[in-house]
Structure formats: C-alpha cells, structure tokens
Design a protein around this motif. Sequence first.
Motif, PDB file in Angstrom:
ATOM      1  N   MET A   2       0.919  -1.092   0.243  1.00  0.00           N
ATOM      2  CA  MET A   2      -0.318  -0.531  -0.243  1.00  0.00           C
ATOM      3  C   MET A   2       0.603   1.256   0.204  1.00  0.00           C
ATOM      4  SD  MET A   2      -2.982  -1.364   1.715  1.00  0.00           S
ATOM      5  CE  MET A   2      -4.045   0.121   2.182  1.00  0.00           C
ATOM      6  N   LYS A   3       0.707   1.891  -0.232  1.00  0.00           N
ATOM      7  CA  LYS A   3       0.977   3.891  -0.231  1.00  0.00           C
ATOM      8  C   LYS A   3       0.825   4.205  -0.016  1.00  0.00           C
ATOM      9  CE  LYS A   3       2.384   3.507  -6.049  1.00  0.00           C
ATOM     10  NZ  LYS A   3       1.786   3.344  -7.317  1.00  0.00           N
ATOM     11  N   ASP A   4      -0.555   4.808   0.616  1.00  0.00           N
ATOM     12  CA  ASP A   4      -0.676   5.278   1.418  1.00  0.00           C
ATOM     13  C   ASP A   4      -1.255   4.668   2.092  1.00  0.00           C
ATOM     14  OD1 ASP A   4      -2.124   5.022  -0.615  1.00  0.00           O
ATOM     15  OD2 ASP A   4      -2.871   6.821  -0.400  1.00  0.00           O
ATOM     16  N   PHE A   6      -3.898   3.127   6.125  1.00  0.00           N
ATOM     17  CA  PHE A   6      -4.638   3.699   6.483  1.00  0.00           C
ATOM     18  C   PHE A   6      -3.935   3.952   7.882  1.00  0.00           C
ATOM     19  CE2 PHE A   6      -7.081   0.954   4.102  1.00  0.00           C
ATOM     20  CZ  PHE A   6      -7.980   2.003   3.631  1.00  0.00           C
ATOM     21  N   VAL A  52      -2.686  -8.814   7.428  1.00  0.00           N
ATOM     22  CA  VAL A  52      -4.032  -7.943   7.250  1.00  0.00           C
ATOM     23  C   VAL A  52      -3.658  -6.594   7.069  1.00  0.00           C
ATOM     24  CG1 VAL A  52      -6.133  -7.743   6.811  1.00  0.00           C
ATOM     25  CG2 VAL A  52      -5.420  -9.859   5.710  1.00  0.00           C
ATOM     26  N   PHE A  53      -3.789  -6.774   8.469  1.00  0.00           N
ATOM     27  CA  PHE A  53      -3.945  -5.126   9.606  1.00  0.00           C
ATOM     28  C   PHE A  53      -2.594  -4.849   9.677  1.00  0.00           C
ATOM     29  CE2 PHE A  53      -7.986  -5.701  12.940  1.00  0.00           C
ATOM     30  CZ  PHE A  53      -8.757  -6.091  12.047  1.00  0.00           C
ATOM     31  N   LEU A  56      -2.350  -3.539   6.127  1.00  0.00           N
ATOM     32  CA  LEU A  56      -2.534  -2.137   5.898  1.00  0.00           C
ATOM     33  C   LEU A  56      -2.564  -0.731   6.911  1.00  0.00           C
ATOM     34  CD1 LEU A  56      -7.124  -3.396   5.435  1.00  0.00           C
ATOM     35  CD2 LEU A  56      -5.384  -2.828   3.511  1.00  0.00           C
ATOM     36  N   LEU A 136      -5.915 -10.472  -0.749  1.00  0.00           N
ATOM     37  CA  LEU A 136      -5.876  -9.055  -0.720  1.00  0.00           C
ATOM     38  C   LEU A 136      -4.420  -8.231  -1.038  1.00  0.00           C
ATOM     39  CD1 LEU A 136      -6.214  -6.970   1.747  1.00  0.00           C
ATOM     40  CD2 LEU A 136      -4.108  -6.899   2.571  1.00  0.00           C
ATOM     41  N   SER A 143      -5.666  -1.994  -6.485  1.00  0.00           N
ATOM     42  CA  SER A 143      -6.145  -0.054  -6.875  1.00  0.00           C
ATOM     43  C   SER A 143      -4.589   0.901  -6.448  1.00  0.00           C
ATOM     44  CB  SER A 143      -7.185  -0.508  -5.310  1.00  0.00           C
ATOM     45  OG  SER A 143      -5.717  -0.434  -4.393  1.00  0.00           O
ATOM     46  N   ASP A 144      -3.546   0.166  -6.493  1.00  0.00           N
ATOM     47  CA  ASP A 144      -2.633   0.784  -6.780  1.00  0.00           C
ATOM     48  C   ASP A 144      -1.850   1.160  -8.157  1.00  0.00           C
ATOM     49  OD1 ASP A 144      -2.028   1.749  -3.579  1.00  0.00           O
ATOM     50  OD2 ASP A 144      -0.667   0.267  -3.571  1.00  0.00           O
ATOM     51  N   SER A 148      -6.321   6.121  -6.630  1.00  0.00           N
ATOM     52  CA  SER A 148      -7.150   6.530  -5.565  1.00  0.00           C
ATOM     53  C   SER A 148      -8.570   7.260  -5.876  1.00  0.00           C
ATOM     54  CB  SER A 148      -6.687   5.722  -4.327  1.00  0.00           C
ATOM     55  OG  SER A 148      -6.224   6.920  -4.165  1.00  0.00           O
TER      56      SER A 148
ATOM     57  N   PHE B  67     -11.324  -6.152   3.269  1.00  0.00           N
ATOM     58  CA  PHE B  67     -11.563  -6.635   1.661  1.00  0.00           C
ATOM     59  C   PHE B  67     -12.462  -5.612   0.581  1.00  0.00           C
ATOM     60  CE2 PHE B  67     -10.066 -11.554   1.172  1.00  0.00           C
ATOM     61  CZ  PHE B  67      -9.097 -11.247   1.721  1.00  0.00           C
ATOM     62  N   ARG B  73     -11.081   2.157  -2.129  1.00  0.00           N
ATOM     63  CA  ARG B  73     -10.631   3.385  -2.303  1.00  0.00           C
ATOM     64  C   ARG B  73     -10.270   3.501  -4.052  1.00  0.00           C
ATOM     65  NH1 ARG B  73      -5.103   3.580   0.634  1.00  0.00           N
ATOM     66  NH2 ARG B  73      -4.095   2.854  -1.069  1.00  0.00           N
ATOM     67  N   LYS B  74     -10.742   2.698  -4.210  1.00  0.00           N
ATOM     68  CA  LYS B  74     -10.237   2.721  -5.606  1.00  0.00           C
ATOM     69  C   LYS B  74     -11.220   3.482  -6.940  1.00  0.00           C
ATOM     70  CE  LYS B  74     -10.374  -0.282 -10.368  1.00  0.00           C
ATOM     71  NZ  LYS B  74     -10.337  -1.298 -10.632  1.00  0.00           N
TER      72      LYS B  74
END
Lengths: 149, 80
Positions: A2-4, A6, A52-53, A56, A136, A143-144, A148, B67, B73-74
């Motif tokens: 993930m780039k940014d 949470f 996963v956490f 994220l 995931l 999405s990256d 977004s 998930f 986000r997309k």
Amino acid sequence: MMKDPFGGIILNIAFRVLVPFSIVYAVYVLIFGEISPGGGFQAGVALSVGVVFSRLILGEDAPFNISGASALILAGIGTFIFVFTGWISVLTGGHFLDYGKLPLRMEHVNEIHAMGILSIEVGVTLCVMATVITILDAIVKRSDDNGSA
Amino acid sequence: MQIYTIEAILLLFLIFITICIIYSRDILSSVVVYCGFSLCAVLLYLMMGAPDVAFTEAVIGTVTTIFYIVALRKIDRWCK
C-alpha cells in the motif's frame, strides 16, 4: 504494497495490543478444533488477520509481512501437507486419509486419529492464511495501479 | 417461547438491514451496515445450535469487510 496506509495513532496502538491476542487465539482454535467449535479454516483466517492488519495500517514498514509470491508458495506447502498425510496411509496399506493406518506409535487408536486430524488442519490453516493474503495482495495492487478516487 | 420471539426479531432485523443495504446511496455505509448483517446472522446461527457455522460467519464477515473497504479506495464512494 500500500502506498498510503490507513494508519493513525489510535489504529497503531490498537494494532499493537490486539494482534498478538488474535494470533494466540487462532492457534488455540487450531489445536482445540476437534473437541470444540473451530478448525483449520477459522484458524487460518484469524491468523491472516494479523498480516492483513499490519499491511493495511503500517504500509511499507510492516513488521511481519508476507509478500504475494511467498504467500503462493505457502499455500502450496499447506496443500502438500494435506495430501502427504493422506498418501502416507495409502503407502502403509489403507485408504486415502485412513488415520488408523498412520505409522505412529501410540497406545490408543483415537490418539492416532487426533494426530492425523491435527496435521491435516495445519495444512488447511496454512493454505487458507496464504490465500487470504494473496486476495488482499491482488486487491491492493489493482487499486494502487489505477490510483484512488 | 421467548427464544422464538428473539429469533423473530433477529430475522426481521436481517430483512430490514438488507433493505437498507440495497437502497443506500453511500457504498461505505453499506459496507459498514453489512457488518451488522453478519452479526445478526452469527446470533441466529448460535440460537439454532450451530456454533461452528457461527464462528465461520463471524470470521468471514470481518475479512470481507476489510476487503470491501480496501476495494473502495479505487472507486467513488457515492453511487449516482
């Protein structure tokens, strides 16, 4: 990756407190799966929640991170453990997944059954955990790539 | 008798939550309300005597929420 992420101070502290307990609980569910609710699937998902956490919330510098490629290898190892336990009993003259024929020295046949079921559950746990991490990874990568909204 | 009343309330709540999810304009709130759907389903499974299924539902409800939020986000949050 993930780039940014949470993250924030509340999420970071809650992550540090909660995730060790969730991992210990997942191992408990795995070991006691035969005599209580739970089993390999639930333990695998509860184990994967830690990874996963961490991915994220902390993003790039996650403490225990399993990348997508090694997660695929781990899923293969889990499936191999399952099938290998099944084939051992075939090699010793029984049917597939015939726990009574496992070459273990135990007093009672129920103990051999318990050991066979436990080794199969370990395989299922590894496979499920790696599969959740792979899903995931696929979602995050897509999405990256597209940015977004 | 009381257990049937609680089950009926939970079932009605499930239907109500489903209608809320379908007609909501905000996808993020739909995802969060889906968590409540999962919780009601867990309680119903427990009352019907299937703790194993309830455990699986609880775990899957948690992970699918994560998930959905990552996938959100997309795309745009509001549906037009």
